[in-house]
Design a protein around this motif. Sequence first.
Motif, PDB file in Angstrom:
ATOM      1  N   ILE A  67       0.839  -1.209   0.000  1.00 54.04           N
ATOM      2  CA  ILE A  67       0.000   0.000   0.000  1.00 54.04           C
ATOM      3  C   ILE A  67       0.870   1.253   0.000  1.00 54.04           C
ATOM      4  O   ILE A  67       0.629   2.186  -0.778  1.00 54.04           O
ATOM      5  N   CYS A  68       1.871   1.280   0.870  1.00 52.54           N
ATOM      6  CA  CYS A  68       2.715   2.477   0.971  1.00 52.54           C
ATOM      7  C   CYS A  68       3.535   2.696  -0.291  1.00 52.54           C
ATOM      8  O   CYS A  68       3.694   3.838  -0.735  1.00 52.54           O
TER       9      CYS A  68
ATOM     10  N   LEU B  22       0.538   3.520  -3.255  1.00 50.18           N
ATOM     11  CA  LEU B  22      -0.162   4.792  -3.060  1.00 50.18           C
ATOM     12  C   LEU B  22       0.806   5.957  -2.845  1.00 50.18           C
ATOM     13  O   LEU B  22       0.608   7.046  -3.389  1.00 50.18           O
TER      14      LEU B  22
ATOM     15  N   LEU C 255       2.314   6.647  -6.232  1.00 48.02           N
ATOM     16  CA  LEU C 255       1.364   7.331  -7.121  1.00 48.02           C
ATOM     17  C   LEU C 255       1.191   8.796  -6.714  1.00 48.02           C
ATOM     18  O   LEU C 255       1.141   9.678  -7.574  1.00 48.02           O
ATOM     19  N   GLY C 256       1.098   9.048  -5.410  1.00 49.40           N
ATOM     20  CA  GLY C 256       0.990  10.431  -4.938  1.00 49.40           C
ATOM     21  C   GLY C 256       2.197  11.250  -5.350  1.00 49.40           C
ATOM     22  O   GLY C 256       2.072  12.402  -5.784  1.00 49.40           O
TER      23      GLY C 256
ATOM     24  N   SER D 259      -0.259   7.323   3.083  1.00 53.74           N
ATOM     25  CA  SER D 259      -0.607   5.959   2.689  1.00 53.74           C
ATOM     26  C   SER D 259      -0.475   5.003   3.868  1.00 53.74           C
ATOM     27  O   SER D 259      -1.221   4.026   3.963  1.00 53.74           O
TER      28      SER D 259
END
Length: 190
Positions: free
Chosen positions: A94-95, A98, A101-102, A174
């Motif tokens: 996830i980290c 996300l 992507l951020g 994230s």
Amino acid sequence: MKEVVGEIRTHILILVALVGTMWGLEVLDTYVFRHGLDTLGILPRQPIGLRGILFAPFLHGSFGHLAANTVPFIILGWLIMAQSVSNFVVVSVICAVLGGLGTWVFGARGLHIGASGLIFGYLGFLLARYYFDRRLSSGLVALFVGTTYGSVLWGVLPSMPGISWEGHLFGFLSGIFAASFVRDRASSRV
């Protein structure tokens, strides 16, 4: 007792494999590729830069950069893993995704590399986990992490040129999302 020893051995193997990969890649990048692997990092808003979401956490600008990331990666990663290896995997994915992507969407021009996005994600997860699960053990870990690493939270703000504060910020956010996700995942299994 054998189960605990086996689990600790698994934790060590996972962390050594990940950190060993980072150090091995930095050796290759420095001495064989002359920092050419760094170009596989996140390049904001460029389609080719999306591949950096996968590679950026393993690439570093120098041995000093990698050394600065190694100890917090091991400590914070192990604190997540101590609860469950599957949580470590979920939180890491996830980290990385996300947070990456951020950084890709909002990051400043230029290359973004390093494990610090993951580290800030782990920090966000460990600090937020108590809010979501209300377990004493999570609260004690959050207290330890907050007092030990809380001062690095200034890294989510623009400060020094060449430091990806966007990677830090989106990694941290994230990690908070991952704490909620892990809680929801655990409650859906009950």
